[in-house]
Enzyme design. Structure first.
Site, mmCIF file in Angstrom:
data_model
loop_
_atom_site.group_PDB
_atom_site.id
_atom_site.type_symbol
_atom_site.label_atom_id
_atom_site.label_comp_id
_atom_site.label_asym_id
_atom_site.label_seq_id
_atom_site.Cartn_x
_atom_site.Cartn_y
_atom_site.Cartn_z
ATOM 1 N N LYS A 138 0.849 -1.188 0.000
ATOM 2 C CA LYS A 138 0.000 0.000 0.000
ATOM 3 C C LYS A 138 0.881 1.233 0.000
ATOM 4 O O LYS A 138 2.042 1.110 0.407
ATOM 5 C CB LYS A 138 -0.946 0.019 1.199
ATOM 6 N N TYR A 224 -4.923 4.117 5.742
ATOM 7 C CA TYR A 224 -5.446 3.204 6.774
ATOM 8 C C TYR A 224 -6.724 3.767 7.393
ATOM 9 O O TYR A 224 -7.668 3.039 7.687
ATOM 10 C CB TYR A 224 -4.426 3.021 7.900
HETATM 11 P P1 NAD Z 1 12.211 1.910 2.003
HETATM 12 O O1 NAD Z 1 12.649 3.198 1.442
HETATM 13 O O2 NAD Z 1 12.745 1.490 3.307
HETATM 14 O O3 NAD Z 1 12.486 0.747 0.962
HETATM 15 C C1 NAD Z 1 12.305 0.901 -0.424
HETATM 16 C C2 NAD Z 1 13.182 -0.071 -1.174
HETATM 17 O O4 NAD Z 1 13.081 0.188 -2.565
HETATM 18 C C3 NAD Z 1 14.684 0.058 -0.803
HETATM 19 O O5 NAD Z 1 15.234 -1.218 -0.672
HETATM 20 C C4 NAD Z 1 15.266 0.738 -2.020
HETATM 21 O O6 NAD Z 1 16.612 0.384 -2.241
HETATM 22 C C5 NAD Z 1 14.382 0.201 -3.135
HETATM 23 N N1 NAD Z 1 14.392 1.034 -4.331
HETATM 24 C C6 NAD Z 1 14.526 0.571 -5.573
HETATM 25 N N2 NAD Z 1 14.552 1.562 -6.452
HETATM 26 C C7 NAD Z 1 14.444 2.695 -5.755
HETATM 27 C C8 NAD Z 1 14.446 4.070 -6.109
HETATM 28 N N3 NAD Z 1 14.496 4.472 -7.390
HETATM 29 N N4 NAD Z 1 14.340 4.975 -5.130
HETATM 30 C C9 NAD Z 1 14.220 4.599 -3.837
HETATM 31 N N5 NAD Z 1 14.233 3.308 -3.442
HETATM 32 C C10 NAD Z 1 14.347 2.363 -4.393
HETATM 33 O O7 NAD Z 1 10.609 1.963 2.049
HETATM 34 P P2 NAD Z 1 9.635 1.037 2.890
HETATM 35 O O8 NAD Z 1 9.271 1.728 4.150
HETATM 36 O O9 NAD Z 1 10.159 -0.332 2.986
HETATM 37 O O10 NAD Z 1 8.330 1.090 1.967
HETATM 38 C C11 NAD Z 1 8.225 0.321 0.783
HETATM 39 C C12 NAD Z 1 6.733 0.103 0.480
HETATM 40 O O11 NAD Z 1 6.151 -0.610 1.566
HETATM 41 C C13 NAD Z 1 5.923 1.386 0.344
HETATM 42 O O12 NAD Z 1 4.914 1.195 -0.585
HETATM 43 C C14 NAD Z 1 5.310 1.564 1.723
HETATM 44 O O13 NAD Z 1 4.115 2.307 1.739
HETATM 45 C C15 NAD Z 1 5.050 0.114 2.086
HETATM 46 N N6 NAD Z 1 4.985 -0.101 3.547
HETATM 47 C C16 NAD Z 1 3.930 -0.785 4.029
HETATM 48 C C17 NAD Z 1 3.801 -0.995 5.379
HETATM 49 C C18 NAD Z 1 2.637 -1.778 5.898
HETATM 50 O O14 NAD Z 1 2.421 -1.788 7.101
HETATM 51 N N7 NAD Z 1 1.896 -2.458 5.058
HETATM 52 C C19 NAD Z 1 4.757 -0.488 6.247
HETATM 53 C C20 NAD Z 1 5.854 0.199 5.724
HETATM 54 C C21 NAD Z 1 5.955 0.391 4.351
#
Ligand code: NAD
Length: 367
Positions: A138, A224
């Site tokens: 999401k 949410y």
């Molecule tokens: P994050 O920034 O920690 O991770 C993103 C990942 O994408 C990294 O590993 C990064 O290296 C990679 N990536 C690849 N290409 C990229 C680019 N061009 N720019 C930036 N990063 C790139 O983010 P996150 O917190 O892990 O979030 C990722 C997804 O998960 C989002 O959609 C977020 O909304 C979702 N999320 C959901 C929940 C939940 O409870 N369901 C919780 C946190 C995050």
């Protein structure tokens, strides 16, 4: 196939509480928990950031119907660390360039897209076209139009699509759905809900860039609260009016910080919500004709708690992501639609789109 992980005492307690939670929820979820498909399905995580590393990979050590089989990452050092930590075969490790070759890998049944929002559409569609079933995090995409493209592409490829809506598998949340939708205390007349956290992270992170995140606190956290209203009532909103506030305009120059909204539902209930990157909020409060119920915290990974008519709910917490992924693996095995399909993500994004339109127009906007 990966051997089933050894169960520590802590894991046993956790697993026990999943079973207890499932049994409390009646036949539907307990059947899921007890479903025993012939094969544990292989999941490949795409994007090894904080959610994949902090929540999904650990949860995959507790799943019964699926396991962490593969990874997709642009960082070779991360690939090496993960391979060692989670015993991932080198033939199951991909980067963003050779990702499509995953089509030839029978170890991978499900691709889980955990990337910045602007990449969700592309990787969901590429995964489906590679013949894999997809879970996409999401918010589903940058806007409703992208969601429609993703749903259409998965349908065309005859693959199942689910959104990472972990709370639909969470027992407190399911209790709220039951109380509201089954009108246990009569019709719900009022809902107030909020979700947010105080952002103190990297000022250059993708989350603060509109082109990559689609928006700020509303996209990330507000989704949410929007969904909380929808699943408490079991109805779809028809219009919304919203306003916003910025106290740190330098940091949030490209995205929304705090957004307040009022939703109009067909039943005429009073439904208000708010989202923020500047306040620590997580609650849902519902008033019905003959009672009240609430969750606080309402939207986190763990420690959810609630009250019904002022009395504690006394429901155990579970590993939400394990329940969510196990359920999707069961859906894939049984070839049935997930309870959180792409269409569920689209419904939320239609509301988000209308909220952004209302922030621009200052008026009620139809959803
Ligand atoms: P994050 O920034 O920690 O991770 C993103 C990942 O994408 C990294 O590993 C990064 O290296 C990679 N990536 C690849 N290409 C990229 C680019 N061009 N720019 C930036 N990063 C790139 O983010 P996150 O917190 O892990 O979030 C990722 C997804 O998960 C989002 O959609 C977020 O909304 C979702 N999320 C959901 C929940 C939940 O409870 N369901 C919780 C946190 C995050």
């Amino acid at each position: 196939m990966k051997p089933i992980v050894k169960i520590s005492r802590r894991n046993f307690i956790r697993t026990g509480s999943i079973a207890a939670g499932a049994l409390m929820l009646g036949p539907a979820l307990s059947q899921l928990a007890l479903a025993k498909p012939g094969k544990r399905l292989g999941v490949a995580l795409v994007g090894l950031g904080s959610y994949a590393g902090g929540q999904l990979a650990p949860a995959l050590q507790h799943t019964k119907n699926c396991y962490l089989a593969g990874i997709v990452t642009g960082t070779p050092a991360k690939a090496a660390t993960w391979a060692k930590k989670y015993n991932i075969a080198s033939k199951n490790i991909y980067n963003y360039q050779n990702f499509d070759e995953i089509a030839n890998n029978p170890d991978i049944d499900i691709v889980y897209v955990v990337l910045p929002v602007s990449m969700h559409k592309e990787y969901t569609i590429r995964a489906a076209q590679a013949g894999k079933h997809v879970i996409c995090e999401k918010p589903m995409a940058l806007n409703a139009a992208e969601c429609r493209d993703m749903i259409a592409a998965c349908k065309k490829a005859n693959r199942l699509l689910s959104i990472g809506y972990r709370l639909h598998f969470e027992p407190h949340t399911r209790e709220v759905m039951r109380l509201g939708q089954k009108q246990v205390f009569g019709k719900v007349t009022e809902i107030d809900t909020a979700n947010g956290f105080t952002y103190n992270g990297d000022p250059n992170a993708w989350r603060l860039k509109k082109a990559m995140a689609g928006g700020g606190g509303l996209m990330d956290m507000g989704i949410y609260a929007i969904q909380g209203s929808r699943y408490t009532l079991g109805q779809e909103p028809i219009a919304v009016k919203a306003r916003q506030e910025k106290t740190r305009p330098q940091l949030f120059k490209d995205v929304d910080e705090t957004v307040f909204w009022e939703l109009k539902f067909p039943g005429g209930q009073k439904v208000t919500g708010k989202s923020s990157y500047n306040h620590d909020w997580s609650y849902l409060r519902a008033r019905a004709e003959k009672g009240t119920f609430e969750l606080q915290p309402a939207y986190g990974y763990d420690g959810l708690d609630g009250k019904i008519n002022g009395k504690p709910m006394q429901i155990p917490n579970i590993i939400q992501q394990a329940a969510q992924m196990d359920d999707f693996a069961t859906c894939v095995t049984l070839k049935k639609q997930s309870r959180v399909p792409g269409e569920e993500g689209l419904k939320d994004m239609k509301v988000v789109d209308a909220i952004y339109r209302s922030l621009d127009s200052g008026k009620w906007e139809n959803i």
